[in-house]
Write a protein that holds these residues in place. Structure first.
Motif, PDB file in Angstrom:
ATOM      1  N   LEU A   9     -32.756 -99.578  49.070  1.00 19.34           N
ATOM      2  CA  LEU A   9     -32.551 -98.832  50.304  1.00 19.34           C
ATOM      3  C   LEU A   9     -31.416 -99.432  51.121  1.00 19.34           C
ATOM      4  N   GLU A  10     -31.367-100.748  51.195  1.00 22.37           N
ATOM      5  CA  GLU A  10     -30.287-101.416  51.927  1.00 22.37           C
ATOM      6  C   GLU A  10     -28.936-101.089  51.306  1.00 22.37           C
ATOM      7  N   ARG A  11     -28.860-101.145  49.970  1.00 22.80           N
ATOM      8  CA  ARG A  11     -27.613-100.823  49.278  1.00 22.80           C
ATOM      9  C   ARG A  11     -27.236 -99.364  49.488  1.00 22.80           C
ATOM     10  N   ALA A  12     -28.239 -98.476  49.444  1.00 21.92           N
ATOM     11  CA  ALA A  12     -27.982 -97.048  49.621  1.00 21.92           C
ATOM     12  C   ALA A  12     -27.437 -96.746  51.010  1.00 21.92           C
ATOM     13  N   LEU A  13     -27.996 -97.396  52.022  1.00 24.15           N
ATOM     14  CA  LEU A  13     -27.524 -97.197  53.391  1.00 24.15           C
ATOM     15  C   LEU A  13     -26.058 -97.582  53.522  1.00 24.15           C
ATOM     16  N   ALA A  14     -25.697 -98.722  52.975  1.00 25.29           N
ATOM     17  CA  ALA A  14     -24.310 -99.183  53.084  1.00 25.29           C
ATOM     18  C   ALA A  14     -23.359 -98.234  52.365  1.00 25.29           C
ATOM     19  N   GLN A  15     -23.736 -97.820  51.167  1.00 22.00           N
ATOM     20  CA  GLN A  15     -22.863 -96.927  50.407  1.00 22.00           C
ATOM     21  C   GLN A  15     -22.723 -95.573  51.087  1.00 22.00           C
ATOM     22  N   PHE A  16     -23.825 -95.062  51.625  1.00 19.49           N
ATOM     23  CA  PHE A  16     -23.781 -93.796  52.358  1.00 19.49           C
ATOM     24  C   PHE A  16     -22.825 -93.888  53.542  1.00 19.49           C
ATOM     25  N   MET A  17     -22.920 -94.964  54.322  1.00 17.27           N
ATOM     26  CA  MET A  17     -22.051 -95.125  55.494  1.00 17.27           C
ATOM     27  C   MET A  17     -20.592 -95.214  55.092  1.00 17.27           C
ATOM     28  N   THR A  57     -19.648-105.557  54.791  1.00 21.58           N
ATOM     29  CA  THR A  57     -19.667-106.987  54.464  1.00 21.58           C
ATOM     30  C   THR A  57     -20.956-107.636  54.957  1.00 21.58           C
ATOM     31  N   TYR A  58     -21.264-108.763  54.348  1.00 22.86           N
ATOM     32  CA  TYR A  58     -22.261-109.641  54.949  1.00 22.86           C
ATOM     33  C   TYR A  58     -21.624-110.318  56.156  1.00 22.86           C
ATOM     34  N   CYS A  59     -22.420-110.560  57.168  1.00 19.11           N
ATOM     35  CA  CYS A  59     -21.978-111.206  58.399  1.00 19.11           C
ATOM     36  C   CYS A  59     -22.914-112.372  58.677  1.00 19.11           C
ATOM     37  N   HIS A  65     -29.624-114.590  60.647  1.00 17.33           N
ATOM     38  CA  HIS A  65     -28.408-115.388  60.469  1.00 17.33           C
ATOM     39  C   HIS A  65     -27.441-114.707  59.506  1.00 17.33           C
ATOM     40  N   GLN A  66     -27.971-113.978  58.546  1.00 17.33           N
ATOM     41  CA  GLN A  66     -27.155-113.246  57.570  1.00 17.33           C
ATOM     42  C   GLN A  66     -27.601-111.794  57.559  1.00 17.33           C
ATOM     43  N   PHE A  67     -26.657-110.879  57.669  1.00 18.97           N
ATOM     44  CA  PHE A  67     -27.004-109.459  57.654  1.00 18.97           C
ATOM     45  C   PHE A  67     -25.806-108.661  57.159  1.00 18.97           C
ATOM     46  N   TYR A  68     -26.075-107.430  56.742  1.00 12.59           N
ATOM     47  CA  TYR A  68     -25.017-106.565  56.215  1.00 12.59           C
ATOM     48  C   TYR A  68     -24.664-105.525  57.267  1.00 12.59           C
ATOM     49  N   LYS A  69     -23.367-105.269  57.394  1.00 12.97           N
ATOM     50  CA  LYS A  69     -22.919-104.318  58.423  1.00 12.97           C
ATOM     51  C   LYS A  69     -21.688-103.581  57.934  1.00 12.97           C
ATOM     52  N   VAL A  70     -21.628-102.307  58.251  1.00 14.47           N
ATOM     53  CA  VAL A  70     -20.426-101.514  58.018  1.00 14.47           C
ATOM     54  C   VAL A  70     -19.647-101.474  59.324  1.00 14.47           C
ATOM     55  N   GLU A  71     -18.431-101.981  59.293  1.00 17.49           N
ATOM     56  CA  GLU A  71     -17.619-102.111  60.508  1.00 17.49           C
ATOM     57  C   GLU A  71     -16.496-101.082  60.528  1.00 17.49           C
ATOM     58  N   LEU A  72     -16.154-100.631  61.718  1.00 17.71           N
ATOM     59  CA  LEU A  72     -15.025 -99.732  61.947  1.00 17.71           C
ATOM     60  C   LEU A  72     -14.012-100.437  62.838  1.00 17.71           C
ATOM     61  N   ALA A  89     -24.885-101.149  61.804  1.00 23.50           N
ATOM     62  CA  ALA A  89     -25.541-102.325  61.254  1.00 23.50           C
ATOM     63  C   ALA A  89     -26.576-101.884  60.219  1.00 23.50           C
ATOM     64  N   VAL A  90     -26.355-102.287  58.951  1.00 25.76           N
ATOM     65  CA  VAL A  90     -27.191-101.789  57.849  1.00 25.76           C
ATOM     66  C   VAL A  90     -28.626-102.287  57.961  1.00 25.76           C
ATOM     67  N   GLY A  91     -28.797-103.568  58.271  1.00 25.32           N
ATOM     68  CA  GLY A  91     -30.140-104.117  58.392  1.00 25.32           C
ATOM     69  C   GLY A  91     -30.956-103.411  59.457  1.00 25.32           C
ATOM     70  N   ARG A  92     -30.339-103.166  60.589  1.00 27.14           N
ATOM     71  CA  ARG A  92     -31.064-102.486  61.670  1.00 27.14           C
ATOM     72  C   ARG A  92     -31.312-101.018  61.333  1.00 27.14           C
ATOM     73  N   ALA A  93     -30.382-100.424  60.551  1.00 32.86           N
ATOM     74  CA  ALA A  93     -30.613 -99.048  60.103  1.00 32.86           C
ATOM     75  C   ALA A  93     -31.831 -99.000  59.190  1.00 32.86           C
ATOM     76  N   MET A  94     -31.988-100.019  58.330  1.00 35.03           N
ATOM     77  CA  MET A  94     -33.149-100.063  57.456  1.00 35.03           C
ATOM     78  C   MET A  94     -34.423-100.250  58.274  1.00 35.03           C
ATOM     79  N   VAL A  95     -34.355-101.077  59.299  1.00 34.68           N
ATOM     80  CA  VAL A  95     -35.486-101.254  60.208  1.00 34.68           C
ATOM     81  C   VAL A  95     -35.887 -99.899  60.793  1.00 34.68           C
ATOM     82  N   ALA A  96     -34.879 -99.148  61.256  1.00 28.66           N
ATOM     83  CA  ALA A  96     -35.154 -97.854  61.890  1.00 28.66           C
ATOM     84  C   ALA A  96     -35.737 -96.858  60.893  1.00 28.66           C
ATOM     85  N   VAL A  97     -35.211 -96.866  59.658  1.00 34.37           N
ATOM     86  CA  VAL A  97     -35.738 -95.964  58.632  1.00 34.37           C
ATOM     87  C   VAL A  97     -37.192 -96.300  58.328  1.00 34.37           C
TER      88      VAL A  97
END
Length: 474
Positions: free
Chosen positions: A174-182, A303-305, A324-331, A437-445
């Motif tokens: 799910l985490e990977r899918a969210l990032a790829q979708f974004m 990227t991981y942040c 401390h480590q999380f994945y995020k799609v940045e613009l 933020a992918v991690g927080r998007a997964m939290v929300a899902v």
């Protein structure tokens, strides 16, 4: 970062901007630093001019047979040379004092930004979607993930410590899918160019986007620790240091001195782990002059942040909200000054589209002067609804920074000829935002799509990225 010339010409406006952030006026102190800098530079220049002139006069005196005058001039030149290091040090100190003071000053809020002390004074400007009505008490994301056996904080703590997580199976996918979708959304529909940047950066890159020097404690550094096999090449220097230190401290051992030298070398080779892809993406234009035709430049990266969360003791200690480590799609956008505010609205809309397609209720707020970021002129936060917490939580921040970062990076552009010959090279404007933020998007899902039996429905837009999976566990 500010232009001291602008502060000199707009001292009242500058101090008024600081007051809106709840900060003391400092224009008088900065101008005093600038006066000292100018004086030090002037004194060094005058000494150099006098040394050059005296050197010429020595030749003329010797040619005229005036040995007394020649010797006096030689003595004068010798005195200037003797004082030269002190003059250079005075110049370096004065320049550094001003530069360090300017580097620690946050950006000035735009006039339209609401005044306020903290997050309680932020202003909501829009809402989207209706929170789901549950016929059972909704759980928080970590309760859902742990019950599924797919979210493991305990093992992560054994491996890395607190504020890490191991996601498995359907949640890892799910985490990977969210990032790829974004990333697909932003590149295919929003016109951003995907970039795969370095995750380790130098001091200059962190300074350029204003993570340094003020937020050093929030960062992680990767240090290249030298091995014992490399010790011999530092042995002679270590012995020299030992001889010097042993005159004052007889208890200092050779091994201790050698260790200090190794550690010094290690820190000299340290790189920073990025806290956000904003750092490498924005720095792609550092020390360059772009043509206006290249703007706007829109980039995205997944990227991981890494963040130390130094100021977050006791906050969100459970779950994935603050890691401390999380994945995020940045613009990131690079624009002309005339287009930056319009680009800010556009960028925020791109981040909103992610949440809308995921069908996650959210609200949009404009941050007040007391809550906005150090480099920002204006910031929108998108806050997603988390039914497990019963509140909206930040999932994206989109900021326009004006030329604040560009000055720190020396990133400029050359206006098109249609703008007129009088419009010279100027600084670009920079913008950045989470998309999201992918991690927080997964939290929300997890919280918004949870079911009474503990399973989680997969949002429709993500199912193609999940191999057609409609529920976790399947």
């Amino acid at each position: 970062m500010y232009d001291i010339k602008w502060i000199r010409e707009n001292a009242e406006i500058f101090d008024r901007g600081r007051a809106r952030r709840g900060l003391e006026p400092i224009s008088t102190q900065l101008l005093a630093f600038d006066d000292a800098r100018r004086a030090a530079i002037g004194e060094l220049q005058r000494a150099q001019e006098r040394r050059n002139a005296a050197s010429k006069e020595i030749g003329a005196a010797m040619k005229a047979g005036d040995s007394a005058k020649a010797e006096a001039l030689k003595a004068e030149v010798a005195t200037i040379k003797e004082n030269w290091p002190a003059l250079e040090e005075a110049e370096r100190y004065a320049i550094a004092e001003l530069d360090n003071a300017l580097a620690a000053i946050p950006n000035t809020p735009l006039d339209e930004v609401p005044d306020g002390a903290d997050e309680n004074d932020n202003v909501e400007v829009a809402r989207w979607g209706e929170p789901r009505a549950f016929d059972f008490t909704p759980k928080e994301h970590f309760e859902i993930g742990e019950a599924l056996g797919l979210m493991d904080f305990e093992t992560a703590a054994k491996i890395s410590g607190a504020r890490f997580v191991v996601n498995k199976g359907g949640l890892a996918r799910l985490e990977r899918a969210l990032a790829q979708f974004m990333l697909d959304l932003h590149t295919n529909e929003h016109g951003y160019m995907e970039v795969s940047p370095p995750l380790l950066v130098r001091d200059d890159a962190m300074f350029g986007t204003a993570q340094l020097p003020k937020f050093r404690d929030d960062q992680f550094a990767a240090i290249r620790q030298l091995s014992n096999l490399e010790l011999p090449q530092y042995a002679s220097k270590a012995r020299a240091l030992l001889e010097l230190e042993s005159q004052e401290n007889k208890d200092v051992s050779f091994e201790e001195i050698a260790y200090r030298e190794l550690m010094k070398r290690s820190f000299e080779t340290a790189l920073w782990l990025i806290p956000t892809a904003e750092v490498p993406l924005t720095n792609l234009v550092r020390e360059s002059i772009l043509d206006e035709a290249q703007l706007p430049m829109r980039m995205t990266a997944g990227t991981y942040c890494f963040r130390a969360e130094a100021g977050a003791a006791g906050k969100d200690t459970r779950g994935m909200i603050r890691q401390h480590q999380f994945y995020k799609v940045e613009l990131v956008s690079i624009t002309t000054p005339e287009d930056s505010l319009e680009e800010h609205e556009r960028m925020t809309g791109c981040a909103e589209k992610v949440l809308q397609l995921l069908e996650l209720p959210y609200r949009k707020v404009v941050l007040c002067t007391g809550d906005m970021g150090f480099a920002s002129q204006k910031t929108y936060d998108l806050e997603v609804w988390l039914p497990g917490q019963g509140k909206y939580r930040e999932i994206s921040s989109c900021s326009v920074c004006g030329d604040f970062q560009a000055r720190r990076m020396n990133a400029r552009y050359r206006p098109s000829e249609s703008k007129g010959k009088n419009k010279g090279i100027g600084f670009v404007h920079t913008l950045n935002g989470s998309g999201v933020a992918v991690g927080r998007a997964m939290v929300a899902v997890l919280e918004n799509y949870q079911q009474a039996d503990g399973s989680v429905d997969v949002p429709r837009v993500l199912r193609p990225y999940m191999g057609g999976l409609t529920r976790i566990p399947s």
